[in-house]
Scaffold this motif. Structure first.
Motif, mmCIF file in Angstrom:
data_model
loop_
_atom_site.group_PDB
_atom_site.id
_atom_site.type_symbol
_atom_site.label_atom_id
_atom_site.label_comp_id
_atom_site.label_asym_id
_atom_site.label_seq_id
_atom_site.Cartn_x
_atom_site.Cartn_y
_atom_site.Cartn_z
ATOM 1 N N ALA A 32 21.711 97.782 40.426
ATOM 2 C CA ALA A 32 21.629 97.733 38.964
ATOM 3 C C ALA A 32 21.200 99.071 38.357
ATOM 4 O O ALA A 32 21.829 99.538 37.391
ATOM 5 C CB ALA A 32 20.689 96.612 38.527
ATOM 6 N N PRO A 33 20.140 99.723 38.867
ATOM 7 C CA PRO A 33 19.808 101.042 38.305
ATOM 8 C C PRO A 33 20.928 102.060 38.492
ATOM 9 O O PRO A 33 21.148 102.913 37.624
ATOM 10 C CB PRO A 33 18.551 101.458 39.091
ATOM 11 C CG PRO A 33 17.959 100.179 39.561
ATOM 12 C CD PRO A 33 19.124 99.289 39.843
ATOM 13 N N LEU A 34 21.639 101.961 39.627
ATOM 14 C CA LEU A 34 22.774 102.872 39.831
ATOM 15 C C LEU A 34 23.873 102.597 38.815
ATOM 16 O O LEU A 34 24.530 103.523 38.325
ATOM 17 C CB LEU A 34 23.314 102.718 41.254
ATOM 18 C CG LEU A 34 22.386 103.200 42.376
ATOM 19 C CD1 LEU A 34 22.947 102.829 43.744
ATOM 20 C CD2 LEU A 34 22.162 104.707 42.284
ATOM 21 N N LEU A 35 24.074 101.329 38.476
ATOM 22 C CA LEU A 35 25.059 100.980 37.452
ATOM 23 C C LEU A 35 24.658 101.553 36.100
ATOM 24 O O LEU A 35 25.488 102.117 35.376
ATOM 25 C CB LEU A 35 25.200 99.455 37.365
ATOM 26 C CG LEU A 35 26.121 98.910 36.267
ATOM 27 C CD1 LEU A 35 27.554 99.387 36.480
ATOM 28 C CD2 LEU A 35 26.062 97.379 36.225
ATOM 29 N N VAL A 36 23.365 101.419 35.762
ATOM 30 C CA VAL A 36 22.881 101.938 34.481
ATOM 31 C C VAL A 36 23.012 103.458 34.432
ATOM 32 O O VAL A 36 23.471 104.022 33.429
ATOM 33 C CB VAL A 36 21.418 101.508 34.243
ATOM 34 C CG1 VAL A 36 20.869 102.178 32.983
ATOM 35 C CG2 VAL A 36 21.324 99.993 34.104
ATOM 36 N N THR A 37 22.627 104.136 35.524
ATOM 37 C CA THR A 37 22.701 105.602 35.519
ATOM 38 C C THR A 37 24.144 106.116 35.584
ATOM 39 O O THR A 37 24.381 107.294 35.333
ATOM 40 C CB THR A 37 21.895 106.204 36.682
ATOM 41 O OG1 THR A 37 22.332 105.636 37.928
ATOM 42 C CG2 THR A 37 20.413 105.949 36.499
#
Length: 420
Positions: A32-37
């Motif tokens: 999820a953080p990779l998706l956001v970034t």
């Protein structure tokens, strides 16, 4: 129910459901953080994605606790897991279709947080319902051990690797894990308990605000539980202030790849697994006072270590030690609260407890981004170290040996568990 070597079939089902969903959430914890970034590199917007999932705990706290004490806790847990499966599947479909946006991620995160505020409260109330009081340290250790291995150790590197294959794949697996947890809990059977009687009689007829106030008043009137709650709230502020931008810290400060970020997140699970293994023995050997005071010092040093770390090896070592501390603290904290709270107030008290604990996480996520934007990616860790040092001084005396002897309340009652 078994009281010897095993903890019984009912606990086995509860543990299995928690394990399945823990793996799915661990996979998404990195993805999820990779998706956001992949959509933004702004620390504030990255932190906001964490904040929106914590916010419902503050808003729904009065409803959550009363609802858990009014309805069948198992059915509520099943329903919330099913809802999370559907919501996660929707986001996965949007990612596969190339239609994911920050607005959609925030909206789904808000709804998932709402389900968690209701479902996790009900789920936590089921543990002392299926395990005798003397077995709670062991049961909590097994729950946290599964969480450490699957959510923290196996999930993040797997999630990062799967994200590299297809960004929507980790979300698909998480949706399946929620569905699996719902299926497992649907076959859990409890014999009629005092909660069932209360649902048909007096408490269910009381106004919701009055019931919530009763839980808050009970918590505030028990110094041991009150101190633990306030300390955990502030510890979560400091922890999430840094961890809300951990993906940027790992990739830009430490220079890690996507997979490297996932592996770094998994390192803490090695310590968590060790901590979960030794927690029951430590609780038997040392007083809660000693373990809690030691935990305050270790958490303060964690933030200092991450602020000073110039390489992934140093940061990984710090996170491994933090994992040990986190598992031991969780075992002490949860056991003290579970033993102190009477069953008829469990949902309401735990909703207040969790609202303040997760509320701290929400505040941390809200301030982590601005701190990183203003003072750099190590700024949140220096802030957290200073706050934790102050908390350690403040809580040192309240965390005396008397914390093992909470003020007496109504006798805790535990319903019998069906054998099937």
């Amino acid at each position: 129910m078994k009281r010897g070597g095993g903890l019984g079939r009912a606990f086995g089902l509860l543990w299995s459901a928690a394990a399945v969903s823990a793996l799915g959430d661990g996979i998404v914890a990195a993805a999820a953080p990779l998706l956001v970034t992949s959509l933004t590199r702004d620390p504030v917007l990255v932190g906001l994605s964490v904040f929106v999932q914590q916010l419902p705990w503050l808003v729904l706290a009065p409803v959550s606790g009363v609802l858990v004490d009014r309805v069948d806790r198992r059915r509520l847990t099943v329903a919330m897991n099913a809802a999370r499966a559907g919501l996660t599947a929707v986001l996965a479909a949007a990612v596969f279709a190339g239609a994911a946006s920050l607005a959609l991620i925030y909206a789904i995160g808000l709804l998932l947080g709402s389900c968690a505020a209701l479902g996790d409260n009900a789920s936590s109330a089921l543990v002392p319902a299926v395990v005798p009081s003397e077995q709670l340290p062991r049961a909590n250790s097994r729950m946290f051990g599964a969480y450490s291995v699957l959510n923290k150790l196996c999930g993040p590197p797997l999630g990062a690797a799967l994200f590299g294959v297809a960004a929507g794949l980790p979300l698909t697996i998480d949706a399946a894990s929620f569905a699996g947890a719902a299926a497992l809990l649907s076959v859990l059977r409890l014999q009629p308990s005092e909660q069932d009687t209360r649902q048909r009689t007096g408490p269910a007829r009381l106004p919701m605000r009055r019931q919530f106030t009763e839980g808050a008043r009970w918590l505030w009137g028990r110094p041991a539980v009150r101190t633990l709650t306030l300390a955990l709230c502030l510890m979560n502020v400091t922890l999430i202030a840094g961890f809300s931008v951990m993906v940027l810290y790992a990739r830009e400060h430490l220079g890690l790849s996507e997979l490297g970020y996932g592996l770094l997140m998994a390192v803490g699970a090695v310590g968590g697994l060790l901590g979960a293994a030794v927690a029951p023995a430590l609780q038997a050997r040392f007083s809660s006072s000693v373990l809690l005071r030691t935990g305050l010092v270790l958490e303060t040093l964690t933030h200092v270590g991450l602020a000073l770390a110039g390489s992934a090896w140093v940061a990984g070592a710090v996170l491994a030690v933090f994992g040990v501390h986190g598992a031991v603290w969780m075992g002490v904290d949860r056991t003290l609260v579970q033993r102190a709270v009477p069953d008829e107030l469990r949902g309401r008290v735990m909703s207040v407890f969790m609202a303040l604990a997760v509320g701290g996480s929400a505040l941390g996520a809200l301030i982590g981004g601005p701190l990183a934007r203003t003072f750099g990616l190590t700024g949140p860790f220096w802030f957290s170290a200073a706050v934790m040092a102050a908390l350690t001084l403040f809580a040192w005396r309240p965390f005396s040996r008397s914390i093992d002897d909470p003020a007496p309340g109504p006798a805790e009652r535990r319903p019998a568990v069906a054998a099937n």
